[in-house]
Design a protein around this motif. Structure first.
Motif, PDB file in Angstrom:
ATOM      1  N   PRO A  30       1.137  -1.064   0.096  1.00 32.45           N
ATOM      2  CA  PRO A  30       0.296   0.302   0.283  1.00 32.45           C
ATOM      3  C   PRO A  30       1.053   1.736   0.187  1.00 32.45           C
ATOM      4  CG  PRO A  30      -0.752  -1.746   1.379  1.00 32.45           C
ATOM      5  CD  PRO A  30       0.521  -1.904   1.347  1.00 32.45           C
ATOM      6  N   LYS A  31       1.883   1.380   0.502  1.00 31.74           N
ATOM      7  CA  LYS A  31       2.783   2.504   0.860  1.00 31.74           C
ATOM      8  C   LYS A  31       3.097   3.434  -0.288  1.00 31.74           C
ATOM      9  CE  LYS A  31       3.619   2.990   5.888  1.00 31.74           C
ATOM     10  NZ  LYS A  31       4.576   3.287   7.038  1.00 31.74           N
ATOM     11  N   THR A  46       2.575   2.170  -3.481  1.00 30.88           N
ATOM     12  CA  THR A  46       1.735   2.401  -4.414  1.00 30.88           C
ATOM     13  C   THR A  46       0.872   3.448  -4.308  1.00 30.88           C
ATOM     14  OG1 THR A  46       0.611  -0.028  -4.498  1.00 30.88           O
ATOM     15  CG2 THR A  46      -1.251   1.514  -5.227  1.00 30.88           C
ATOM     16  N   ALA A  47       0.507   4.292  -3.168  1.00 34.39           N
ATOM     17  CA  ALA A  47      -0.104   5.216  -2.945  1.00 34.39           C
ATOM     18  C   ALA A  47       1.610   6.577  -3.053  1.00 34.39           C
ATOM     19  CB  ALA A  47      -0.009   5.555  -1.162  1.00 34.39           C
TER      20      ALA A  47
END
Length: 144
Positions: free
Chosen positions: A68-69, A71-72
């Motif tokens: 997630p990190k 990706t963000a």
């Protein structure tokens, strides 16, 4: 990518054998078509969130969704589209030459855009280049 996790294991096996350390390169020359390399590449790309595809004749890709990190970060910094998530991609391309076959590796982040074509952010790493060279060598290639 499982292949990237596989590389240190191959590097350890290669490092234990008496031989020269290959130059850090994402290209290698093979005497014959390196079917074992591509079979291993496909097999190693079978985990959750990974997908293998043959995009063109003698062009193979392994794509993987990112944490997630990461990706963000890619969506925010490269104007990505949150409904079409970025992925890490390793592409192997084989080209027939007079001396056999040349294989080139490309590693990048594929970031789909809100509008327009996707951005490919290259992944540069001497450690990764060395690991790819060691993989090529263990599969019978000569990094160049």
């Amino acid at each position: 990518m499982k292949l990237l996790r596989f590389i240190p294991a191959v590097a350890c096996i290669v490092a234990c054998a008496p031989q020269d350390v290959p130059i850090a390169s994402r290209s290698a020359q093979f005497d014959t078509f390196p079917q074992r390399l591509f079979d291993t590449f496909e097999t190693s790309c079978s985990g959750p969130g990974e997908s293998f595809k043959k995009t063109r004749n003698q062009v193979f890709e392994c794509s993987e969704f990112l944490p997630p990190k990461a990706t963000a970060y890619l969506i925010l910094n490269y104007d990505g589209h949150p409904q079409d998530l970025p992925q890490s991609v390793m592409r192997l391309t084989s080209t027939k030459t007079n001396a056999g076959y040349r294989v080139d590796a490309r590693v990048f982040f594929h970031v789909p855009q809100k509008s327009g074509t996707a951005v490919e952010v290259p992944v540069e790493s001497k450690v990764l280049d060395q690991a790819i060279s060691e993989l090529y060598q263990s599969m019978g290639g000569s990094p160049n």
